[in-house]
Design a protein around this motif. Sequence first.
Motif, PDB file in Angstrom:
ATOM      1  N   ILE A 146       0.856  -1.182   0.000  1.00  0.00           N
ATOM      2  CA  ILE A 146       0.000   0.000   0.000  1.00  0.00           C
ATOM      3  C   ILE A 146       0.893   1.234   0.000  1.00  0.00           C
ATOM      4  N   GLU A 147       0.685   2.116  -0.950  1.00  0.00           N
ATOM      5  CA  GLU A 147       1.526   3.299  -1.084  1.00  0.00           C
ATOM      6  C   GLU A 147       1.162   4.333  -0.025  1.00  0.00           C
ATOM      7  N   LEU A 148       2.111   5.235   0.256  1.00  0.00           N
ATOM      8  CA  LEU A 148       1.898   6.214   1.316  1.00  0.00           C
ATOM      9  C   LEU A 148       0.660   7.065   1.051  1.00  0.00           C
ATOM     10  N   ASP A 149       0.483   7.543  -0.161  1.00  0.00           N
ATOM     11  CA  ASP A 149      -0.683   8.383  -0.455  1.00  0.00           C
ATOM     12  C   ASP A 149      -1.986   7.611  -0.228  1.00  0.00           C
ATOM     13  N   THR A 150      -2.003   6.329  -0.623  1.00  0.00           N
ATOM     14  CA  THR A 150      -3.196   5.513  -0.408  1.00  0.00           C
ATOM     15  C   THR A 150      -3.439   5.304   1.070  1.00  0.00           C
ATOM     16  N   LEU A 151      -2.391   5.032   1.814  1.00  0.00           N
ATOM     17  CA  LEU A 151      -2.543   4.804   3.250  1.00  0.00           C
ATOM     18  C   LEU A 151      -3.059   6.055   3.945  1.00  0.00           C
ATOM     19  N   LEU A 152      -2.599   7.204   3.528  1.00  0.00           N
ATOM     20  CA  LEU A 152      -3.091   8.448   4.119  1.00  0.00           C
ATOM     21  C   LEU A 152      -4.571   8.648   3.800  1.00  0.00           C
ATOM     22  N   ARG A 153      -4.988   8.288   2.586  1.00  0.00           N
ATOM     23  CA  ARG A 153      -6.415   8.339   2.233  1.00  0.00           C
ATOM     24  C   ARG A 153      -7.217   7.383   3.111  1.00  0.00           C
ATOM     25  N   ALA A 167       5.906  -3.226   7.812  1.00  0.00           N
ATOM     26  CA  ALA A 167       6.395  -3.456   6.451  1.00  0.00           C
ATOM     27  C   ALA A 167       7.909  -3.533   6.371  1.00  0.00           C
ATOM     28  N   GLY A 168       8.594  -3.161   7.451  1.00  0.00           N
ATOM     29  CA  GLY A 168      10.031  -3.390   7.502  1.00  0.00           C
ATOM     30  C   GLY A 168      10.901  -2.245   7.052  1.00  0.00           C
ATOM     31  N   ALA A 169      10.367  -1.014   7.022  1.00  0.00           N
ATOM     32  CA  ALA A 169      11.161   0.140   6.594  1.00  0.00           C
ATOM     33  C   ALA A 169      10.916   1.294   7.559  1.00  0.00           C
ATOM     34  N   ALA A 170      11.896   1.581   8.382  1.00  0.00           N
ATOM     35  CA  ALA A 170      11.728   2.643   9.375  1.00  0.00           C
ATOM     36  C   ALA A 170      11.529   3.997   8.711  1.00  0.00           C
ATOM     37  N   ASN A 171      12.140   4.189   7.522  1.00  0.00           N
ATOM     38  CA  ASN A 171      11.963   5.474   6.849  1.00  0.00           C
ATOM     39  C   ASN A 171      10.504   5.696   6.444  1.00  0.00           C
ATOM     40  N   PHE A 172       9.802   4.597   6.066  1.00  0.00           N
ATOM     41  CA  PHE A 172       8.378   4.730   5.743  1.00  0.00           C
ATOM     42  C   PHE A 172       7.592   5.124   6.986  1.00  0.00           C
ATOM     43  N   THR A 173       7.896   4.498   8.118  1.00  0.00           N
ATOM     44  CA  THR A 173       7.207   4.838   9.357  1.00  0.00           C
ATOM     45  C   THR A 173       7.398   6.311   9.683  1.00  0.00           C
ATOM     46  N   ARG A 174       8.628   6.790   9.533  1.00  0.00           N
ATOM     47  CA  ARG A 174       8.893   8.208   9.823  1.00  0.00           C
ATOM     48  C   ARG A 174       8.124   9.118   8.873  1.00  0.00           C
ATOM     49  N   GLU A 175       8.068   8.741   7.589  1.00  0.00           N
ATOM     50  CA  GLU A 175       7.326   9.553   6.612  1.00  0.00           C
ATOM     51  C   GLU A 175       5.835   9.561   6.944  1.00  0.00           C
ATOM     52  N   LEU A 194      13.461   1.623  17.665  1.00  0.00           N
ATOM     53  CA  LEU A 194      14.239   2.779  18.096  1.00  0.00           C
ATOM     54  C   LEU A 194      14.630   3.689  16.941  1.00  0.00           C
ATOM     55  N   ASP A 195      14.246   3.326  15.719  1.00  0.00           N
ATOM     56  CA  ASP A 195      14.601   4.118  14.547  1.00  0.00           C
ATOM     57  C   ASP A 195      13.372   4.622  13.814  1.00  0.00           C
ATOM     58  N   SER A 196      12.209   4.583  14.471  1.00  0.00           N
ATOM     59  CA  SER A 196      10.946   4.858  13.790  1.00  0.00           C
ATOM     60  C   SER A 196      10.406   6.256  14.024  1.00  0.00           C
ATOM     61  N   GLY A 197      11.110   7.064  14.806  1.00  0.00           N
ATOM     62  CA  GLY A 197      10.599   8.385  15.099  1.00  0.00           C
ATOM     63  C   GLY A 197       9.554   8.357  16.197  1.00  0.00           C
ATOM     64  N   PRO A 198       8.812   9.437  16.340  1.00  0.00           N
ATOM     65  CA  PRO A 198       7.857   9.574  17.456  1.00  0.00           C
ATOM     66  C   PRO A 198       6.542   8.841  17.210  1.00  0.00           C
ATOM     67  N   VAL A 199       6.598   7.508  17.193  1.00  0.00           N
ATOM     68  CA  VAL A 199       5.375   6.720  17.014  1.00  0.00           C
ATOM     69  C   VAL A 199       4.529   6.784  18.281  1.00  0.00           C
ATOM     70  N   ARG A 275       7.807 -13.773   7.554  1.00  0.00           N
ATOM     71  CA  ARG A 275       9.044 -13.561   8.289  1.00  0.00           C
ATOM     72  C   ARG A 275       9.026 -12.173   8.901  1.00  0.00           C
ATOM     73  N   ARG A 276       9.754 -12.011   9.990  1.00  0.00           N
ATOM     74  CA  ARG A 276       9.757 -10.740  10.706  1.00  0.00           C
ATOM     75  C   ARG A 276      11.037  -9.966  10.487  1.00  0.00           C
ATOM     76  N   THR A 277      11.989 -10.497   9.736  1.00  0.00           N
ATOM     77  CA  THR A 277      13.248  -9.806   9.502  1.00  0.00           C
ATOM     78  C   THR A 277      13.006  -8.637   8.562  1.00  0.00           C
ATOM     79  N   PRO A 278      13.317  -7.405   8.974  1.00  0.00           N
ATOM     80  CA  PRO A 278      13.113  -6.263   8.098  1.00  0.00           C
ATOM     81  C   PRO A 278      13.918  -6.392   6.811  1.00  0.00           C
ATOM     82  N   SER A 279      13.322  -5.938   5.719  1.00  0.00           N
ATOM     83  CA  SER A 279      14.032  -5.958   4.431  1.00  0.00           C
ATOM     84  C   SER A 279      14.165  -4.552   3.887  1.00  0.00           C
TER      85      SER A 279
END
Length: 279
Positions: A146-153, A167-175, A194-199, A275-279
């Motif tokens: 699911i793309e960021l714009d869709t998720l925001l909708r 989804a395994g990407a801390a940068n997406f969580t921060r965005e 610890l790398d996800s920002g102010p969740v 699997r739970r290993t981030p990619s």
Amino acid sequence: MSGPRLLAGVTVPLVTPVTDEGEVDGESVARLVASLGPGVDALLPALSTGEGGLLTGRQWRAVVRAFVDGADGLPVLAGILRPTTDEVVARARVAEDLGADAVVATTPYGAEVSQDDMYGHYERIAGATGLPVIVYHERAVSRNVIELDTLLRVCRIPGVAGVKDSAGAANFTRELVAARPGVPVAQGLERLLLDSGPVDGCVLALANVEPALCAALFADPGEQGAAELKDACEKYGLDRDDWFRALKTELKQRGVLRSDREVLPMAGPALRPERRTPS
């Protein structure tokens, strides 16, 4: 729902205790909830750590009912891992009847699912019951993104109440957090916490066995936080394909569970949770 804000603090994606005969073990459910202590803010049965995709309809109803009955005042967010919107809607209605406080669901399964289909999926779920809907953002179960714009909708749909980001990407969580989605966002993978920002919260399998540590790390990781988290992930095998079994084995050794049996013993790779290993 009234009461605690969903996804705030520590939510536990629970293992599914079953007897050696494969039935949901209500006695072990009660002991598991009692073992969690005061640092836990919500219970999440029947998602990936609970082998939710392998549960029969009867088992799924039994485990959701068991945790609702034994919640001791904690909100229960019913996990739903089914491939189609119709199936998710049907289980969401059952979860409401069982007394759950919210449901948590992925997008429909399949690489061919469009972004509009994903939006419509959550719109239908949110309109089907009075329960809040939490988006389980992942890719290994649904096999799509699911793309960021869709998720925001999606987050603007009335009734959508949060995002569990696994989804395994801390940068997406921060965005996502920076975009101010208007609903709580929780990190669902230990190694990215610890790398996800102010969740707003965290949804960590580790909390089945180390709830106090998870609460402390979320509140204030401190200088030693990363090392403690890494050690705990290695100790409990949280990057294993069968991390849920490792947690069950630990809980059985502690006397919390009567059996560390899997929901579907010897399930092949195609049937196992993601699997739970981030990619």
